[in-house]
Design a protein around this motif. Sequence first.
Motif, short mmCIF file in Angstrom:
data_model
loop_
_atom_site.label_atom_id
_atom_site.label_comp_id
_atom_site.label_asym_id
_atom_site.label_seq_id
_atom_site.Cartn_x
_atom_site.Cartn_y
_atom_site.Cartn_z
N HIS A 119 0.81 -1.22 0.00
CA HIS A 119 0.00 0.00 0.00
C HIS A 119 0.85 1.27 0.00
O HIS A 119 0.32 2.35 -0.22
CB HIS A 119 -0.96 -0.01 1.19
CG HIS A 119 -1.91 -1.16 1.12
ND1 HIS A 119 -2.96 -1.21 0.24
CD2 HIS A 119 -1.93 -2.33 1.81
CE1 HIS A 119 -3.61 -2.35 0.40
NE2 HIS A 119 -3.00 -3.06 1.33
N PRO A 156 2.54 2.82 -5.69
CA PRO A 156 1.45 3.14 -6.63
C PRO A 156 0.67 1.88 -7.01
O PRO A 156 1.26 0.83 -7.27
CB PRO A 156 2.19 3.71 -7.84
CG PRO A 156 3.50 4.19 -7.32
CD PRO A 156 3.84 3.27 -6.17
N GLY A 157 -0.63 1.98 -6.99
CA GLY A 157 -1.48 0.86 -7.36
C GLY A 157 -1.61 -0.20 -6.28
O GLY A 157 -2.26 -1.22 -6.48
N TYR A 203 0.70 -2.21 -5.12
CA TYR A 203 1.45 -3.41 -5.48
C TYR A 203 2.93 -3.08 -5.57
O TYR A 203 3.31 -2.02 -6.05
CB TYR A 203 0.98 -3.96 -6.83
CG TYR A 203 1.81 -5.14 -7.31
CD1 TYR A 203 1.57 -6.41 -6.81
CD2 TYR A 203 2.83 -4.97 -8.22
CE1 TYR A 203 2.34 -7.50 -7.21
CE2 TYR A 203 3.61 -6.05 -8.63
CZ TYR A 203 3.36 -7.30 -8.13
OH TYR A 203 4.12 -8.37 -8.52
N ARG A 227 -5.03 -7.21 -15.17
CA ARG A 227 -4.24 -6.62 -14.08
C ARG A 227 -3.02 -7.47 -13.77
O ARG A 227 -1.91 -6.94 -13.61
CB ARG A 227 -5.10 -6.48 -12.83
CG ARG A 227 -4.29 -6.01 -11.61
CD ARG A 227 -5.14 -5.46 -10.52
NE ARG A 227 -4.42 -5.32 -9.27
CZ ARG A 227 -3.45 -4.46 -9.02
NH1 ARG A 227 -3.03 -3.63 -9.96
NH2 ARG A 227 -2.86 -4.41 -7.84
N LEU A 274 1.15 -6.57 -14.11
CA LEU A 274 2.08 -6.65 -12.98
C LEU A 274 3.31 -7.48 -13.28
O LEU A 274 4.29 -7.44 -12.54
CB LEU A 274 1.37 -7.24 -11.76
CG LEU A 274 0.24 -6.42 -11.18
CD1 LEU A 274 -0.43 -7.17 -10.03
CD2 LEU A 274 0.72 -5.06 -10.71
N THR A 278 1.30 -13.20 -6.53
CA THR A 278 0.35 -12.33 -5.83
C THR A 278 -0.57 -13.13 -4.96
O THR A 278 -0.82 -14.26 -5.19
CB THR A 278 -0.49 -11.51 -6.82
OG1 THR A 278 -1.13 -12.39 -7.71
CG2 THR A 278 0.37 -10.52 -7.55
#
Length: 167
Positions: A117, A120-121, A123, A150, A154, A167
């Motif tokens: 967090h 940016p984004g 991630y 998404r 990434l 993730t």
Amino acid sequence: YWMARMMEAGDEPRFIARRMCIFASEDVGNADPMGLVLATSAAQACEFIGMPEARIILAHAATYLASAPKSNASYLAIGEALEDVRTKKTVAVPGPLRDGGSRGKEIGRGIGYQYPHDFPGGYVAQEYGVPLGTYYRPTDRGKEAEIKERLEALRPDDPSPSSTTET
């Protein structure tokens, strides 16, 4: 039709609702994540409404789920992951992901963890122990198409194992 046959044969609304919850995750999955929310709500509503009106709630859930886009990618992912856990060498938890609370940092745990967090984004590419996309491979159907897009965004440019993340 098949749900009506189950009802007419005397199957309990609770059993039918339970099967819908399973169907919502196993067959609809992330193609329409609201399917599980609706199926769970229907199961709960059936508990306090009872028959004969529960048939309306079950019909609502059944028609929604039958009409929803379908994906079993999550179901396949957990099957593959469980198989690897059972049959392959255990993957060590990367140091930064280990619990650094209490006295963990004193023994080297949690050091270097990057809080997503703060980036940016929400991630950050960091070592998660298993390469991105090892198990979960989203389809192009429904909401899952957005998830796939998404995850593809990434992916690091360098495909070497040391630069990939899970993730």
